[in-house]
Design a protein around this motif. Structure first.
Motif, PDB file in Angstrom:
ATOM      1  N   GLU A  84      12.316  53.710  43.111  1.00 42.09           N
ATOM      2  CA  GLU A  84      11.129  54.037  43.900  1.00 42.09           C
ATOM      3  C   GLU A  84      11.315  55.353  44.644  1.00 42.09           C
ATOM      4  OE1 GLU A  84       8.286  52.413  43.884  1.00 42.09           O
ATOM      5  OE2 GLU A  84       9.036  50.897  42.505  1.00 42.09           O
ATOM      6  N   LEU A  85      12.503  55.553  45.194  1.00 45.14           N
ATOM      7  CA  LEU A  85      12.789  56.816  45.879  1.00 45.14           C
ATOM      8  C   LEU A  85      12.740  57.970  44.891  1.00 45.14           C
ATOM      9  CD1 LEU A  85      13.649  58.497  48.313  1.00 45.14           C
ATOM     10  CD2 LEU A  85      16.023  57.768  47.898  1.00 45.14           C
ATOM     11  N   ALA A  86      13.255  57.768  43.685  1.00 47.48           N
ATOM     12  CA  ALA A  86      13.233  58.836  42.672  1.00 47.48           C
ATOM     13  C   ALA A  86      11.803  59.225  42.316  1.00 47.48           C
ATOM     14  CB  ALA A  86      13.975  58.365  41.419  1.00 47.48           C
ATOM     15  N   ALA A  87      10.901  58.238  42.228  1.00 51.10           N
ATOM     16  CA  ALA A  87       9.495  58.543  41.925  1.00 51.10           C
ATOM     17  C   ALA A  87       8.884  59.427  43.001  1.00 51.10           C
ATOM     18  CB  ALA A  87       8.706  57.244  41.790  1.00 51.10           C
ATOM     19  N   ARG A  88       9.248  59.192  44.236  1.00 56.57           N
ATOM     20  CA  ARG A  88       8.724  59.995  45.338  1.00 56.57           C
ATOM     21  C   ARG A  88       9.362  61.378  45.375  1.00 56.57           C
ATOM     22  NH1 ARG A  88       7.840  54.939  45.684  1.00 56.57           N
ATOM     23  NH2 ARG A  88       6.358  53.982  47.122  1.00 56.57           N
ATOM     24  N   ILE A  89      10.627  61.454  44.998  1.00 57.72           N
ATOM     25  CA  ILE A  89      11.282  62.762  44.902  1.00 57.72           C
ATOM     26  C   ILE A  89      10.584  63.614  43.840  1.00 57.72           C
ATOM     27  CG2 ILE A  89      13.409  63.937  44.188  1.00 57.72           C
ATOM     28  CD1 ILE A  89      14.966  61.599  45.465  1.00 57.72           C
TER      29      ILE A  89
ATOM     30  N   ALA B 204      20.833  58.810  55.887  1.00 57.38           N
ATOM     31  CA  ALA B 204      21.864  58.226  56.738  1.00 57.38           C
ATOM     32  C   ALA B 204      22.782  57.375  55.876  1.00 57.38           C
ATOM     33  CB  ALA B 204      21.237  57.380  57.839  1.00 57.38           C
ATOM     34  N   SER B 205      23.913  57.006  56.448  1.00 58.78           N
ATOM     35  CA  SER B 205      24.863  56.206  55.677  1.00 58.78           C
ATOM     36  C   SER B 205      24.357  54.786  55.466  1.00 58.78           C
ATOM     37  CB  SER B 205      26.222  56.179  56.375  1.00 58.78           C
ATOM     38  OG  SER B 205      26.099  55.637  57.687  1.00 58.78           O
ATOM     39  N   CYS B 206      23.579  54.261  56.441  1.00 60.35           N
ATOM     40  CA  CYS B 206      23.161  52.870  56.303  1.00 60.35           C
ATOM     41  C   CYS B 206      22.017  52.531  57.240  1.00 60.35           C
ATOM     42  CB  CYS B 206      24.333  51.922  56.596  1.00 60.35           C
ATOM     43  SG  CYS B 206      24.847  51.913  58.334  1.00 60.35           S
ATOM     44  N   GLY B 207      21.395  51.414  56.944  1.00 52.65           N
ATOM     45  CA  GLY B 207      20.484  50.744  57.858  1.00 52.65           C
ATOM     46  C   GLY B 207      21.113  49.421  58.245  1.00 52.65           C
ATOM     47  N   ILE B 208      20.707  48.886  59.388  1.00 44.50           N
ATOM     48  CA  ILE B 208      21.300  47.648  59.876  1.00 44.50           C
ATOM     49  C   ILE B 208      20.240  46.556  59.896  1.00 44.50           C
ATOM     50  CG2 ILE B 208      22.654  46.584  61.724  1.00 44.50           C
ATOM     51  CD1 ILE B 208      23.998  49.051  60.617  1.00 44.50           C
TER      52      ILE B 208
ATOM     53  N   LEU C 213      22.205  54.465  47.245  1.00 44.55           N
ATOM     54  CA  LEU C 213      20.822  54.459  46.771  1.00 44.55           C
ATOM     55  C   LEU C 213      20.280  55.881  46.664  1.00 44.55           C
ATOM     56  CD1 LEU C 213      19.503  51.481  48.944  1.00 44.55           C
ATOM     57  CD2 LEU C 213      19.826  51.468  46.462  1.00 44.55           C
ATOM     58  N   LEU C 214      20.600  56.711  47.654  1.00 43.53           N
ATOM     59  CA  LEU C 214      20.167  58.111  47.630  1.00 43.53           C
ATOM     60  C   LEU C 214      20.783  58.847  46.440  1.00 43.53           C
ATOM     61  CD1 LEU C 214      18.843  60.626  48.944  1.00 43.53           C
ATOM     62  CD2 LEU C 214      20.938  60.862  50.308  1.00 43.53           C
ATOM     63  N   ASP C 215      22.083  58.664  46.231  1.00 42.05           N
ATOM     64  CA  ASP C 215      22.756  59.343  45.118  1.00 42.05           C
ATOM     65  C   ASP C 215      22.157  58.919  43.777  1.00 42.05           C
ATOM     66  OD1 ASP C 215      24.434  60.599  46.912  1.00 42.05           O
ATOM     67  OD2 ASP C 215      26.078  59.167  46.663  1.00 42.05           O
ATOM     68  N   LYS C 216      21.881  57.625  43.625  1.00 36.80           N
ATOM     69  CA  LYS C 216      21.310  57.129  42.376  1.00 36.80           C
ATOM     70  C   LYS C 216      19.902  57.676  42.174  1.00 36.80           C
ATOM     71  CE  LYS C 216      21.134  54.532  38.678  1.00 36.80           C
ATOM     72  NZ  LYS C 216      21.955  54.867  37.488  1.00 36.80           N
TER      73      LYS C 216
END
Length: 658
Positions: A173-178, A189-193, A204-207
């Motif tokens: 989904e992120l790739a589609a928006r990119i 960021a490194s993570c969400g809590i 997820l960002l790297d993928k």
């Protein structure tokens, strides 16, 4: 001939007088709304005059520009300047701008307007040094931390267009928006809590970048202490390292000026799901958005300079954009940025603890959050344990607020509970009950009356205006007001096809409902939530209202399932309160009787299934389409926005009878 028109069934809407301080306040709503209709040019230019412009607009609307007209076409301004700099220049730099309250980490942080200005300047300098400029896109893929807001404001400062993607979205989904936004840079960021886990964002960002055809030139990554991550040399930059360098440069005299933007320049792109699978990039322009959010913060939400506003949403959604970030800061309020959940962090009293501790005047959340709290605290005892003396009202939006939830909240809080209705596309409330103008009588089940600039009408299948109380498609006569989307990102034709073709001259909301004799709007569900039972068009929203009235029901959803004889039949799913001791079979029988009494035998409501939880998006909307696919045994894919995929297992088990 069988009557196939959509009519409201049941009893008259529940209505009571809204009071503040023990007396009924006279509302200025009709005066203000009439002024906006009689002379919209003057109304909106007057509203624009309350803000700072580098080039003051001389006209409000150019009806010939864009798809349906553009607002403040000759004006120039900067949203960041109006949200931060002008407050500091007015001597309010020591006022708290952001309160970050994070029960999932145990941390709390306060940023004054002066401190926020320095932080935004530093990140704006970093973006500039990495080649980001006016009109470039920046994707923000981050959790609920102040740096997310700082990123949005830094983009606004230099004229870059930000696109916030909900943190933790799947890589695909992120790739589609990119690929659609083609960002020059990504903030992450490194993570969400979460209450029970950490969500690793960096993999997820790297993928996503790997999957995307478009490759951003750089990323800036906030490495949170809760989880470390590795940076890719040459592409990834450490947020804190860049920040320290920029802060030193600013302390040494580096200037980071605000870009003067045309009012019609895009401020941001926010993606909403499209029926074709390709996300729709809702564009928000700079000038109209700034003017209307500044106006609405006081007029609708009754919160002004120096007062504390708590919007318990996520910055990844339009509610977070409008009423966590921009509207409170434009008005000079203090905004609460909450990283947690309404229950489980640590209990169902979290919202009331935040409101008491930070002196919140108004809380804005989704009905599903209140239903969750009600399920844990059915007698409404928890609010009484907190000092809510500064708390004045609860606003609800994001989905339909059933009357039973409103009644519970009113009783528990002893405050007005105000439903209102809007969409990602509108950017601010279409219909509401304006606290700042003096509340009108509240009618439970209605989100209120049309706000200035919105000419809301109910149309029948022929595109003709329906009489009061007759259901149809809710549409808004063009032009849309300031702050509403002017188009979709790089997709004018798709914008026309999606919103403007069903009823020429109108924006189609895709919601169904009716308007009563006093102008109150009733949103009964999406147009595809109106089901056809043996030729009778019936609202599932009205059936849900009946089901929610049962004292054992905490949450419910009614969907239409295919039927060979009648076309469709309603199927109800209910979540019971923790305190319910009734036999499930008995409850199901009672619910069937309730709907029969409220709607009539024509509803053919004969199937009720008890489940542990309803499948929802992270913003709290029930996934009715997915539930319908399960009931109809159609193929489906769980949407990327789903909060808890195991809820679908509950639906499948209930449907199969396991």
């Amino acid at each position: 001939m069988r009557d196939c028109r959509m009519r409201r069934g049941g009893s008259a809407p529940d209505r009571h007088e809204a009071k503040r301080g023990g007396t009924t306040m006279a509302s200025r709503y009709h005066e203000i709304y009439d002024a906006s209709r009689i002379d919209p040019e003057k109304f909106w230019l007057d509203a624009a005059g309350k803000l700072v412009w580098t080039k003051k607009p001389t006209r409000a609307l150019d009806p010939e520009a864009g798809v349906y007209g553009r607002w403040f076409p000759d004006g120039e301004c900067n949203t960041c300047f109006n949200a931060i700099d002008r407050h500091v220049e007015a001597g309010r730099g020591d006022q708290v701008a952001i309160i970050h309250d994070s029960p999932v980490t145990g941390g709390k942080r306060r940023l004054t307007y002066g401190e926020l200005l320095v932080e935004v300047k530093a990140l704006a300098a970093n973006l500039t040094d990495l080649g980001v400029g006016r009109g470039d896109r920046v994707i923000i893929y981050m959790p609920m931390v102040p740096e997310t807001m700082i990123g949005m404001l830094a983009c606004a400062r230099i004229g870059a267009i930000h696109s916030v993607v909900f943190g933790g979205f799947a890589a695909r989904e992120l790739a589609a928006r990119i690929d659609d936004a083609a960002p020059k840079l990504i903030l992450s960021a490194s993570c969400g809590i979460e209450p029970t886990r950490k969500v690793e964002y960096k993999p997820l960002l790297d993928k996503a970048i790997e999957l995307a055809t478009h490759k951003p030139a750089a990323t800036i990554v906030l490495r949170r202490p809760e989880l470390a991550c590795e940076l890719i040399e040459g592409r990834d930059h450490d947020w804190d390292a860049l920040r320290h360098e920029a802060m030193a440069a600013i302390a040494a005299g580096r200037e980071v000026p605000c870009a003067s933007m045309k009012a019609t320049d895009p401020l941001y792109i926010l993606y909403t799901s499209g029926t074709t699978g390709k996300p729709k990039g809702v564009v928000r322009d700079t000038g109209g958005h700034m003017v209307v959010l500044h106006w609405s913060m006081q007029a609708i939400f009754g919160t002004d300079q120096g007062e504390v506003f708590f919007c318990a949403s996520d910055v990844g959604w339009v509610v977070g954009h409008s009423y966590i970030v921009y509207a409170p800061l434009l008005r000079g309020c203090t905004t609460v940025l909450f990283e947690g959940k309404p229950i489980g962090t640590p209990d169902a009293g979290t919202f009331w603890r935040v409101a008491a501790e930070h002196g919140v005047k108004v809380l804005f959340t989704a009905p599903t959050a209140i239903r969750g709290i009600r399920k844990e605290d059915p007698d409404g005892q928890l609010p009484g344990g907190y000092d809510l003396s500064q708390f004045e009202a609860l606003f609800l939006a994001g989905e339909r607020a059933d009357p039973e939830t409103l009644i519970w909240a009113e009783k528990a809080l002893q405050r007005p509970v105000i439903d209102h209705w809007w969409q990602t596309e509108s950017g601010w409330p279409i219909a509401a009950n304006p606290l700042g103008l003096g509340l009108l009588p509240i009618k439970r089940g209605s989100p209120g009356v049309a706000m200035p600039g919105f000419d809301v009408q109910v149309l029948n299948a022929m595109g003709e205006q329906a009489p009061p109380n007759e259901m149809g498609a809710i549409a808004i006569k063009l032009p849309l007001p300031p702050g509403a989307l002017p188009t979709l990102w790089n997709a004018d034709d798709r914008f026309r096809d999606a919103y403007l073709t069903a009823f020429p001259g109108y924006y189609s909301t895709s919601d169904a409902g009716f308007i009563d004799e006093e102008g109150y709007v009733y949103v009964m569900g999406r147009t595809d939530d109106v089901i056809n039972v043996a030729g009778h068009r019936l609202s599932t929203g009205e059936m849900e209202e009946a089901v929610a009235g049962h004292p054992a029901v905490a949450e419910c959803a009614v969907i239409g399932m295919r039927d060979a004889l009648k076309g469709e039949l309603p199927c109800g799913f209910v979540v019971l309160k923790n305190t319910s001791q009734l036999d499930r079979g008995q409850i199901e029988a009672e619910l069937i009787t309730l709907v029969r009494e409220r709607i009539g035998p024509v509803a053919a409501f004969k199937r009720v299934l008890v489940v542990d939880k309803l499948p929802k998006t992270r913003s709290g909307k029930v996934l009715r389409r997915t539930m319908k696919a399960i009931v109809d045994k159609d193929d489906y894919e769980p949407p990327a926005t789903i909060e808890d995929a195991t809820a679908l297992d509950d639906i499948r088990r209930a449907v199969s009878g396991d």
